[in-house]
Design a protein around this motif. Structure first.
Motif, mmCIF file in Angstrom:
data_model
loop_
_atom_site.group_PDB
_atom_site.id
_atom_site.type_symbol
_atom_site.label_atom_id
_atom_site.label_comp_id
_atom_site.label_asym_id
_atom_site.label_seq_id
_atom_site.Cartn_x
_atom_site.Cartn_y
_atom_site.Cartn_z
ATOM 1 N N PRO A 1 0.804 -1.226 0.000
ATOM 2 C CA PRO A 1 0.000 0.000 0.000
ATOM 3 C C PRO A 1 0.836 1.275 0.000
ATOM 4 N N SER B 1 2.639 1.522 -3.502
ATOM 5 C CA SER B 1 1.638 1.664 -4.567
ATOM 6 C C SER B 1 1.209 3.117 -4.681
ATOM 7 N N GLY B 2 1.090 3.787 -3.535
ATOM 8 C CA GLY B 2 0.729 5.198 -3.558
ATOM 9 C C GLY B 2 1.816 6.079 -4.138
ATOM 10 N N PRO C 1 -0.592 -0.885 -8.356
ATOM 11 C CA PRO C 1 -0.889 -1.706 -7.184
ATOM 12 C C PRO C 1 -0.094 -3.003 -7.046
ATOM 13 N N CYS D 1 -3.783 8.362 -11.914
ATOM 14 C CA CYS D 1 -4.395 8.192 -10.602
ATOM 15 C C CYS D 1 -5.556 9.160 -10.472
ATOM 16 N N LYS E 1 -5.888 -4.463 -1.200
ATOM 17 C CA LYS E 1 -5.692 -3.916 -2.542
ATOM 18 C C LYS E 1 -6.958 -3.966 -3.390
ATOM 19 N N ASN F 1 -6.474 3.855 -1.926
ATOM 20 C CA ASN F 1 -5.145 3.386 -1.526
ATOM 21 C C ASN F 1 -4.648 4.118 -0.290
ATOM 22 N N ASN F 2 -4.816 5.440 -0.268
ATOM 23 C CA ASN F 2 -4.319 6.205 0.878
ATOM 24 C C ASN F 2 -5.182 7.421 1.150
ATOM 25 N N ARG G 1 -5.673 2.515 -8.958
ATOM 26 C CA ARG G 1 -6.021 1.529 -9.984
ATOM 27 C C ARG G 1 -7.110 2.079 -10.898
#
Length: 414
Positions: free
Chosen positions: A167, A170-171, A176, A270, A293, A298-299, A323
């Motif tokens: 996580p 991925s941000g 991801p 994004c 996920k 995500n955040n 994603r």
């Protein structure tokens, strides 16, 4: 011919173009920048909506980037620091972890967190020490792998990878599956470990604005989109033509240069949604991560934890999606609001704005750190710049602009 008589044109007023102009000025030249939009900054934009300061996507700067330290007055930017670490959300429960070497209050929560095993936490400390000993160039000379394979090779458990590394990175990488190069992972991890993640008090656009305001002899033409570039001529979209001794293309060049047709840059996208919310459930300037996920968000980050906004309606929160999704805005806002409520315990007051950023980061293979000035040269009189030449970072954007400008200077001065 005197230095000021050379027609040196820069296309794009993002970090690359602004640094290129700064370097040319330092050597006595007077370049001209052509910017397609009405503002400087490229991907670094800040807006005001209902009295709230919104960056175009949740973005931070890493204070340890070498070119950041070289070209910016960090004190003047009034940098607001994020706390190292994260609050991890998993099945509606949260766990806080941090870097005990920099924040002693994070020691016990990190040791006793359920994010990974004790062995995982020792491996994190070991990785910190390893990367501190490596130079940036040594990192980029290493053999590439995916970040996921790298972490597995280091012996991290699947739980540690899925609960923290996936996580968190991925941000940063905007994908991801941790397919991003292990070189980029080590570089970013090293920068996080040795410096701070920061946001200027005036928002992320304060970075390019500072570079712009410090230019003295550079002319900037806004709303001036370039259609075609040849060795000695720029053609604007309105048909106007400009003679050019040298051109630095500090943006994606494939649409402007005939021999680059079909070599279009691939990008990562994004979405970032801003809300006002009732309360700050984290209570700190620290990122919140969703470890599942399959979830949309995500955040999350409470911008009101570090920035002063003129509005008083509620706390300012961003939620970032890395994603692909196919919802219309109304559906997406509804689904994200539900996730915020049920997964993070956050009740939204009002949706402010969504930013869809189709070109958030260049999608690169075989990433590099360094660029020789000769490598920035496309033809006799045309040079390239931009982070897409190296790696997706503000440091790479600045470095490539510097190298392209030095390439022009080497041709002129020998």
């Amino acid at each position: 011919m005197e230095k000021e008589d050379y027609s040196i044109n820069i296309i794009g007023a993002g970090l690359s173009g602004l640094v290129a102009a700064r370097v040319l000025e330092d050597y006595g030249y007077q370049p001209t920048i052509y910017e397609a939009e009405s503002h400087v900054g490229g991907r670094l934009r800040t807006f005001e909506v209902d009295g709230y300061q919104l960056d175009r996507g949740f973005q931070v700067m890493l204070s340890q980037y070498p070119k950041v330290q070289q070209y910016l007055d960090l004190e003047a930017l009034k940098l607001q620091k994020l706390k190292p670490g994260a609050v991890i959300y998993n099945k509606r429960e949260s766990t806080r972890i941090g870097d005990p070497t920099r924040d002693i209050s994070a020691l016990l929560p990190t040791i006793f967190s359920s994010i990974g095993s004790i062995s995982d936490k020792f491996k994190v400390l070991k990785l910190n020490l390893e990367l501190k000993k490596l130079s940036i160039q040594e990192i980029f000379n290493k053999e590439e792998n995916t970040t996921l394979q790298y972490l597995q090779n280091k012996g991290f458990s699947e739980k540690m990878i899925s609960n923290f590394f996936r996580p968190f990175f991925s941000g940063i990488f905007l994908e991801p599956d941790l397919k991003t190069s292990s070189r980029m992972f080590e570089f970013v991890y090293k920068m996080f470990g040795e410096g701070d993640a920061v946001i200027p008090k005036g928002g992320i656009n304060a970075i390019p604005m500072q570079l712009y305001k410090r230019l003295k002899t550079t002319k900037v033409n806004f709303n001036s989109r370039i259609k075609q570039v040849t060795d000695d001529l720029l053609t604007l979209e309105n048909g106007e033509q400009v003679k050019s001794h040298f051109t630095i293309i500090a943006t994606e060049a494939s649409s402007m240069v005939a021999n680059l047709r079909g070599q279009k840059q691939q990008w990562k996208s994004c979405r970032c949604l801003y809300f006002t919310v009732e309360e700050d459930v984290i209570g700190d300037a620290i990122i919140g991560l969703q470890s599942d996920k399959e979830k949309l968000v995500n955040n999350i980050f409470y911008h009101s934890s570090i920035l002063n906004n003129n509005a008083t309606e509620g706390k300012l929160l961003s939620a970032t999606i890395v994603r692909d999704v196919e919802y219309c805005e109304e559906e997406l806002v509804e689904k994200v609001s539900e996730e915020l409520k049920f997964e993070f315990g956050i009740k939204t007051i009002k949706f402010l704005k969504q930013f869809y950023i189709p070109k958030a980061l260049p999608d690169l293979q075989d990433i590099q750190y360094e660029l020789q000035s000769t490598e920035a040269r496309l033809s006799t009189q045309v040079f390239l710049a931009g982070d897409q030449l190296l790696n997706g970072s503000q440091n790479a954007a600045m470095l490539s602009g510097e190298r392209a400008a030095l390439g022009v200077i080497e041709v002129l001065e020998g």
